[in-house]
Design an enzyme around this catalytic site. Structure first.
Site, PDB file in Angstrom:
ATOM      1  N   GLU A 181       4.955   2.223  -5.981  1.00 53.22           N
ATOM      2  CA  GLU A 181       5.827   2.759  -4.928  1.00 53.22           C
ATOM      3  C   GLU A 181       6.397   4.125  -5.296  1.00 53.22           C
ATOM      4  O   GLU A 181       7.425   4.219  -5.974  1.00 53.22           O
ATOM      5  CB  GLU A 181       6.983   1.775  -4.655  1.00 53.22           C
ATOM      6  CG  GLU A 181       7.913   2.280  -3.555  1.00 53.22           C
ATOM      7  CD  GLU A 181       9.093   1.346  -3.278  1.00 53.22           C
ATOM      8  OE1 GLU A 181       9.375   0.476  -4.116  1.00 53.22           O
ATOM      9  OE2 GLU A 181       9.731   1.515  -2.234  1.00 53.22           O
ATOM     10  N   LYS A 223       2.699   1.093  -2.092  1.00 50.87           N
ATOM     11  CA  LYS A 223       3.872   0.976  -1.222  1.00 50.87           C
ATOM     12  C   LYS A 223       4.355   2.386  -0.944  1.00 50.87           C
ATOM     13  O   LYS A 223       4.799   3.093  -1.850  1.00 50.87           O
ATOM     14  CB  LYS A 223       4.967   0.134  -1.892  1.00 50.87           C
ATOM     15  CG  LYS A 223       6.220   0.019  -1.037  1.00 50.87           C
ATOM     16  CD  LYS A 223       7.037  -1.202  -1.397  1.00 50.87           C
ATOM     17  CE  LYS A 223       8.302  -1.268  -0.574  1.00 50.87           C
ATOM     18  NZ  LYS A 223       8.944  -2.579  -0.631  1.00 50.87           N
TER      19      LYS A 223
END
Ligand code: 13P
Length: 354
Positions: A181, A223
Site C-alpha cells: 500500500e 492497495k
C-alpha cells in the site's frame, strides 16, 4: 527465487481476496486511530471497547457474501468475541481470510517535516511466522506519499517503495500474500492532474522495486489510492474523472500478472468511495480484479449508529452490511445511487487513518 508450488499457493489466496463481487474490510486501525474514531462517538478507548467494536464488524451476519478478507490489528488477531471464539475462528467459519497489518507506523524521512517512511522491517520475519501460526493468510504494509509544493521527492518514493518490496518478499517467503500500500495522501490543495502524476511515479517505482526484489506479482495485491483532487483544492471530481485518471495510470504501469488491485478510501466519504469504484467498472473489462479495501468508507455509518451501545448492535450491523453490499455492487459496476434509500451513508470524510 520462490518455488512454483509456493507461488501457486500465494496466487490462490490472492485470487480469493479479490473474488468477483467481494472486497476487503480494513479493520486494522492502530490504538491511536481507534481512539480518534471513538472520540467522535464519545466512547472511551479501552481494550474491551475495541473488542466490542471489532465484534460488531466481524460478526455481522452474512458479510461473507461481500467480504473476502479482513485486515486485523495485532491486538485483534489475539482477541476473542464475548462468546469466547477467537476472531480468527469467526472469520474462518464464514470463509473469510484473516489478514494482519504488520507495519509499525510512520516516522519522519531524513528529518523532513512533511515526508514519512514506514517502520517495521526490523524483526519482521519472526513476526510474520507468529502471524502465520495465528492463522493470517495475508498482510498489509502502508507507506504514505505526501503531495505539497516541494514533495514528493524522488528519494522518498524510492525509499518507500523499496521498503514495500522488502516487506513483500519476506511475506511471500513466510507464505503470506503481501498487500502493498503506497498511499498517495488526499491532503492538500493539489489538482487531479498532480495526483495522477504522483500516483504514476509511485506505481512505476513500486513495480520496479518489486521486480528487483524477486517478488511474485501473481501472489501480490496492490492497495492503491485513487487519482483525485486534493481535499483542500475546493474541486470535487466526478466519479468518471476519478475513474478515467486512475485506470489510465493502472493501464499504463501495472503488469498483467499482478493478482489484483484494491482501494483505500483515504478520507473520501462513504458515497464518494462507492461511486468512484463503480465508475471504474463502467469503463469496461479491466485487466485485473479491482475492488475495495476500505476502512472509513465501510465503517463510518456503522460506527455512528453503534456508539458503543450494545442495544445498537443489530442496527449498526445492518448499516455495515448495506455499505458492504453497495461496494460489492460497485466492484461489479452494478451500483446505483437510488439503492441507498432508507440508509443515510456518511456524507463527509473522516479524520486520518494509520
Ligand atoms: P481508509 O479506507 O480509511 O483509507 O483505510 C484503509 C487502509 O487500510 C489504510 O491503510
Amino acid at each position: 527465487m520462490m518455488d512454483q508450488e509456493k507461488i501457486s499457493q500465494l496466487s490462490d489466496i490472492a485470487k480469493a481476496m479479490v473474488a468477483p463481487g467481494k472486497g476487503i474490510l480494513a479493520a486494522d486501525e492502530s490504538m491511536n486511530t481507534v481512539g480518534k474514531r471513538f472520540a467522535s462517538i464519545n466512547l472511551e478507548n479501552t481494550e474491551d471497547n475495541r473488542r466490542a467494536f471489532r465484534e460488531m464488524l466481524l460478526t455481522a451476519p452474512g458479510e461473507e457474501q461481500y467480504i473476502s478478507g479482513v485486515i486485523l490489528f495485532d491486538e485483534t488477531i489475539r482477541q476473542r468475541t464475548s462468546g469466547g471464539k477467537s476472531f480468527v475462528e469467526v472469520l474462518r467459519a464464514g470463509g473469510i481470510l484473516p489478514g494482519i497489518k504488520v507495519d509499525q507506523g510512520l516516522v519522519s524521512f531524513n528529518g523532513s517535516e512533511v515526508e514519512k517512511i514506514t517502520k517495521g522491517l526490523d524483526g519482521l520475519g519472526d513476526r510474520l511466522k507468529e502471524y502465520v501460526a495465528l492463522g493470517a493468510k495475508f498482510a498489509k504494509w502502508r507507506a504514505v506519499i505526501t503531495i505539497s509544493d516541494s514533495t514528493p521527492t524522488p528519494e522518498n518514493i524510492v525509499q518507500n517503495t523499496a521498503d514495500l518490496a522488502q516487506y513483500a518478499l519476506l511475506c511471500q517467503q513466510a507464505g503470506l500474500v503481501p498487500m502493498v500500500e503506497p498511499e498517495v495522501l488526499l491532503d492538500g490543495n493539489h489538482s487531479l492532474q498532480k495526483s495522477t502524476e504522483v500516483l504514476e511515479q509511485t506505481l512505476i517505482s513500486l513495480i520496479a522495486e518489486l521486480k528487483k526484489a524477486g517478488v511474485a506479482l501473481e501472489g501480490t495485491i496492490l492497495k492503491s489510492s485513487m487519482a483525485i483532487s486534493g481535499k483542500n483544492s475546493g474541486v470535487k471530481d466526478t466519479p468518471a474523472q476519478v475513474a478515467e485518471a486512475t485506470i489510465g495510470v493502472f493501464k499504463k504501469v501495472l503488469p498483467k500478472e499482478l493478482a489484483g488491485v484494491v482501494f483505500l478510501s483515504g478520507g473520501q466519504s462513504e458515497l464518494q468511495a462507492t461511486e468512484n469504484l463503480n465508475a471504474m467498472h463502467q469503463l469496461g473489462q479491466l485487466p485485473w480484479p479491482v475492488t475495495f479495501s476500505y476502512a472509513r468508507a465501510l465503517q463510518d455509518g456503522a460506527t455512528k449508529t453503534w456508539k458503543g451501545n450494545p442495544d445498537n448492535l443489530l442496527a449498526a450491523q445492518r448499516v455495515f452490511l448495506h455499505r458492504a453490499k453497495m461496494n460489492s455492487l460497485a466492484s461489479q459496476g452494478k451500483y446505483q445511487p437510488d439503492m441507498e434509500q432508507g440508509f443515510s451513508a456518511a456524507a463527509g470524510g473522516a479524520a486520518t487513518q494509520d
